[in-house]
Scaffold this active site. Structure first.
Site, PDB file in Angstrom:
ATOM      1  N   CYS A   1      52.450  40.942  36.197  1.00 31.26           N
ATOM      2  CA  CYS A   1      51.003  40.728  37.552  1.00 31.26           C
ATOM      3  C   CYS A   1      50.350  39.426  37.277  1.00 31.26           C
ATOM      4  O   CYS A   1      51.663  38.552  37.744  1.00 31.26           O
ATOM      5  CB  CYS A   1      49.904  41.653  37.306  1.00 31.26           C
ATOM      6  SG  CYS A   1      48.829  41.724  38.807  1.00 31.26           S
TER       7      CYS A   1
ATOM      8  N   ASN B   1      44.570  48.421  33.509  1.00 26.52           N
ATOM      9  CA  ASN B   1      45.675  47.028  34.247  1.00 26.52           C
ATOM     10  C   ASN B   1      46.244  47.130  35.099  1.00 26.52           C
ATOM     11  O   ASN B   1      46.523  48.735  35.288  1.00 26.52           O
ATOM     12  CB  ASN B   1      45.840  46.005  32.637  1.00 26.52           C
ATOM     13  CG  ASN B   1      46.100  44.048  33.052  1.00 26.52           C
ATOM     14  OD1 ASN B   1      46.196  44.118  33.764  1.00 26.52           O
ATOM     15  ND2 ASN B   1      47.821  44.209  33.085  1.00 26.52           N
ATOM     16  N   LYS B   2      46.561  46.494  35.680  1.00 27.23           N
ATOM     17  CA  LYS B   2      47.827  46.363  36.600  1.00 27.23           C
ATOM     18  C   LYS B   2      48.783  47.819  36.435  1.00 27.23           C
ATOM     19  O   LYS B   2      49.264  47.852  35.182  1.00 27.23           O
ATOM     20  CB  LYS B   2      48.618  45.482  37.191  1.00 27.23           C
ATOM     21  CG  LYS B   2      49.618  45.208  38.061  1.00 27.23           C
ATOM     22  CD  LYS B   2      48.934  45.626  39.216  1.00 27.23           C
ATOM     23  CE  LYS B   2      47.418  45.275  40.284  1.00 27.23           C
ATOM     24  NZ  LYS B   2      47.311  45.280  40.927  1.00 27.23           N
TER      25      LYS B   2
ATOM     26  N   LYS C   1      34.904  42.315  29.548  1.00 30.44           N
ATOM     27  CA  LYS C   1      36.365  43.711  30.266  1.00 30.44           C
ATOM     28  C   LYS C   1      36.324  44.811  29.184  1.00 30.44           C
ATOM     29  O   LYS C   1      36.410  45.816  29.608  1.00 30.44           O
ATOM     30  CB  LYS C   1      37.704  42.739  30.371  1.00 30.44           C
ATOM     31  CG  LYS C   1      37.584  41.525  31.135  1.00 30.44           C
ATOM     32  CD  LYS C   1      38.514  41.683  31.765  1.00 30.44           C
ATOM     33  CE  LYS C   1      38.296  40.138  32.417  1.00 30.44           C
ATOM     34  NZ  LYS C   1      39.858  39.431  32.173  1.00 30.44           N
TER      35      LYS C   1
ATOM     36  N   ARG D   1      35.324  46.942  44.425  1.00 32.32           N
ATOM     37  CA  ARG D   1      37.063  47.447  44.226  1.00 32.32           C
ATOM     38  C   ARG D   1      36.378  48.360  42.641  1.00 32.32           C
ATOM     39  O   ARG D   1      35.308  47.334  41.991  1.00 32.32           O
ATOM     40  CB  ARG D   1      37.462  46.367  43.849  1.00 32.32           C
ATOM     41  CG  ARG D   1      38.200  45.792  44.088  1.00 32.32           C
ATOM     42  CD  ARG D   1      39.552  45.022  43.896  1.00 32.32           C
ATOM     43  NE  ARG D   1      40.639  45.647  43.570  1.00 32.32           N
ATOM     44  CZ  ARG D   1      41.957  45.063  43.542  1.00 32.32           C
ATOM     45  NH1 ARG D   1      41.752  43.927  42.504  1.00 32.32           N
ATOM     46  NH2 ARG D   1      42.701  45.915  43.036  1.00 32.32           N
TER      47      ARG D   1
ATOM     48  N   ASP E   1      41.485  44.943  33.283  1.00 29.74           N
ATOM     49  CA  ASP E   1      40.166  44.878  34.232  1.00 29.74           C
ATOM     50  C   ASP E   1      39.704  45.079  33.220  1.00 29.74           C
ATOM     51  O   ASP E   1      38.559  45.211  33.639  1.00 29.74           O
ATOM     52  CB  ASP E   1      41.376  45.501  35.858  1.00 29.74           C
ATOM     53  CG  ASP E   1      41.900  44.909  36.384  1.00 29.74           C
ATOM     54  OD1 ASP E   1      42.894  44.696  36.594  1.00 29.74           O
ATOM     55  OD2 ASP E   1      41.352  44.360  37.138  1.00 29.74           O
TER      56      ASP E   1
ATOM     57  N   ARG F   1      41.265  37.577  43.702  1.00 25.38           N
ATOM     58  CA  ARG F   1      41.901  39.270  42.910  1.00 25.38           C
ATOM     59  C   ARG F   1      41.233  38.927  41.370  1.00 25.38           C
ATOM     60  O   ARG F   1      41.475  37.643  40.974  1.00 25.38           O
ATOM     61  CB  ARG F   1      42.813  39.406  43.371  1.00 25.38           C
ATOM     62  CG  ARG F   1      44.365  38.669  43.753  1.00 25.38           C
ATOM     63  CD  ARG F   1      45.495  39.530  43.580  1.00 25.38           C
ATOM     64  NE  ARG F   1      45.455  39.217  42.136  1.00 25.38           N
ATOM     65  CZ  ARG F   1      45.629  38.284  41.236  1.00 25.38           C
ATOM     66  NH1 ARG F   1      46.053  36.989  41.638  1.00 25.38           N
ATOM     67  NH2 ARG F   1      45.584  38.593  40.128  1.00 25.38           N
ATOM     68  N   GLY F   2      42.378  39.154  40.879  1.00 23.10           N
ATOM     69  CA  GLY F   2      41.545  39.262  39.125  1.00 23.10           C
ATOM     70  C   GLY F   2      40.741  39.686  38.455  1.00 23.10           C
ATOM     71  O   GLY F   2      39.382  39.052  39.230  1.00 23.10           O
ATOM     72  N   ALA F   3      40.248  40.371  37.448  1.00 20.86           N
ATOM     73  CA  ALA F   3      38.588  40.680  36.784  1.00 20.86           C
ATOM     74  C   ALA F   3      38.237  39.630  36.725  1.00 20.86           C
ATOM     75  O   ALA F   3      37.100  40.099  37.098  1.00 20.86           O
ATOM     76  CB  ALA F   3      39.314  41.536  35.513  1.00 20.86           C
ATOM     77  N   GLY F   4      38.616  38.616  36.232  1.00 18.54           N
ATOM     78  CA  GLY F   4      37.567  37.536  36.014  1.00 18.54           C
ATOM     79  C   GLY F   4      36.998  37.184  37.335  1.00 18.54           C
ATOM     80  O   GLY F   4      35.714  36.730  37.503  1.00 18.54           O
TER      81      GLY F   4
HETATM   82  C1  RUB Z   1      45.139  41.725  38.880  1.00 19.41           C
HETATM   83  C2  RUB Z   1      45.199  42.347  36.722  1.00 19.41           C
HETATM   84  C3  RUB Z   1      45.183  41.158  36.237  1.00 19.41           C
HETATM   85  C4  RUB Z   1      43.789  41.673  35.896  1.00 19.41           C
HETATM   86  C5  RUB Z   1      43.346  41.058  34.594  1.00 19.41           C
HETATM   87  O1  RUB Z   1      45.253  42.808  39.747  1.00 19.41           O
HETATM   88  O2  RUB Z   1      45.443  43.938  36.770  1.00 19.41           O
HETATM   89  O3  RUB Z   1      46.016  41.598  35.194  1.00 19.41           O
HETATM   90  O4  RUB Z   1      42.887  41.538  36.657  1.00 19.41           O
HETATM   91  O5  RUB Z   1      43.846  39.934  35.534  1.00 19.41           O
HETATM   92  P1  RUB Z   1      44.678  42.743  40.754  1.00 19.41           P
HETATM   93  P2  RUB Z   1      42.016  37.890  34.190  1.00 19.41           P
HETATM   94  O6  RUB Z   1      45.637  41.783  41.340  1.00 19.41           O
HETATM   95  O7  RUB Z   1      44.962  43.778  41.489  1.00 19.41           O
HETATM   96  O8  RUB Z   1      43.446  42.481  40.794  1.00 19.41           O
HETATM   97  O9  RUB Z   1      42.701  37.253  33.098  1.00 19.41           O
HETATM   98  O10 RUB Z   1      43.019  37.012  35.749  1.00 19.41           O
HETATM   99  O11 RUB Z   1      40.452  38.132  34.327  1.00 19.41           O
END
Ligand code: RUB
Length: 307
Positions: free
Chosen positions: A127, A206-207, A232, A61, A196, A18-21
């Site tokens: 988040c 974002n979240k 992003k 997703r 995201d 999980r997490g956009a990156g």
């Molecule tokens: C995670 C979330 C993060 C972004 C950025 O949501 O909202 O703030 O994805 O993350 P989820 P990053 O847990 O539903 O994926 O900076 O790690 O890309």
């Protein structure tokens, strides 16, 4: 569907990744591994398989455009290849480049973002964003004495990951429940969150709850900083598409039998923060205002914009 694609789709859908990156890198890596293990065949067959795999990954997703950019940049130029080997090598090279570039971008953002954090600052984050946490950890590694309020982020409680990570890095960290955001904002100097998707008008997706941090920060005159790699930024929004806000299962919110059967549950997992509430977008290309997102997108698309 091949095992590597099916496993990646499942891991992203059920949030083991999980997490956009991270999901973007996972999608690109899956396409790379699938290409490497693909049996030799005619190029058309290979391309069709890759497109099917890409579409399956994209369906895992819907909100983070990082995933779209990750898999689409991995197949850029595929239609122009003529042999199986050429097509396979293109996907392998493109995907490897995306993974390297995106990881490096997170590191660069940490260095740039840390400069915006002063000794003694009290920061709020929401988040679990590797980009935002990277900047906070870098500031701490530079010896800055900082404190962080991290939201729990119901219902998945990604805030637990955040406080564990920050605590390990020696950051003075306090976990707060989501509804304490406005109360705690009065004690906060800066907000740092991830992204995201950033739309072409600079709006942040974002979240869910991020927009509440932004509103409260605005009210309290606290600066609101978004740490976001430029993959992003959403080229789709440039051409009028809107961002789909993912809704997840109700059992993530309530246990079965906990509420009457006629009560509905609505579980959107992202929200939109208008550009006017954002002070800075911290990217690997430098710090910019929401109003600069359009120009970066146009430059990134280059000649493709006319196709
Ligand atoms: C995670 C979330 C993060 C972004 C950025 O949501 O909202 O703030 O994805 O993350 P989820 P990053 O847990 O539903 O994926 O900076 O790690 O890309």
């Amino acid at each position: 569907m091949s095992d590597v694609i099916a496993e990646t789709v499942a891991a992203i859908s059920d949030m083991r990744i999980r997490g956009a990156g991270r999901i973007a890198r996972a999608g690109a890596t899956a396409l790379k591994e699938y290409s490497e293990m693909h049996a030799k065949c005619n190029p058309k067959e290979f391309k069709d398989d890759i497109i099917r795999a890409k579409d399956a990954i994209l369906a895992s997703r819907p909100t983070a455009v990082s995933l779209w950019n990750g898999v689409n940049s991995s197949i850029r130029g595929l239609d122009k290849t003529t042999t199986f080997e050429e097509a396979r090598d293109l996907v392998v090279t493109n995907a490897a480049y995306f993974v390297k570039m995106s990881s490096e971008a997170v590191g660069t953002i940490a260095k740039i973002g840390a400069k915006r954090i002063k000794d003694g600052d009290i920061i709020m984050t929401h988040c679990n964003s590797s980009a935002a946490i990277g900047a906070i950890k870098e500031a701490r590694a530079q010896g800055k004495d900082i404190r962080v309020y991290a939201t729990e982020s119901r219902p998945w409680r990604q805030g637990i990951l955040t406080v564990n990570d920050l605590s390990k890095a020696g950051v003075d960290t306090t976990l707060i429940i989501d509804s304490a955001v406005r109360t705690v904002m009065r004690k906060t100097d800066k907000v740092f969150v991830g992204a995201d998707t950033i739309a072409s008008n600079g709006a942040l997706i974002n979240k869910v709850g991020t927009s509440q941090l932004a509103l409260c920060a605005h009210e309290a005159r606290v600066s609101f900083n978004v740490c976001a790699e430029t993959y992003k930024f959403s080229p789709l929004t440039l051409f009028g598409d809107t961002v789909t806000i993912e809704e997840r299962e109700i059992d993530e919110v309530v246990k079965s039998g906990e509420i009457p059967a006629d009560v509905k549950v609505f579980n959107p997992v992202f929200d939109t923060t208008p550009p006017g509430y954002i002070d800075a977008i911290i990217t690997e290309l430098g710090i910019m205002s929401p109003g600069s997102v359009y120009d970066v997108l146009v430059r990134q698309l280059g000649e493709d914009i006319f196709n």
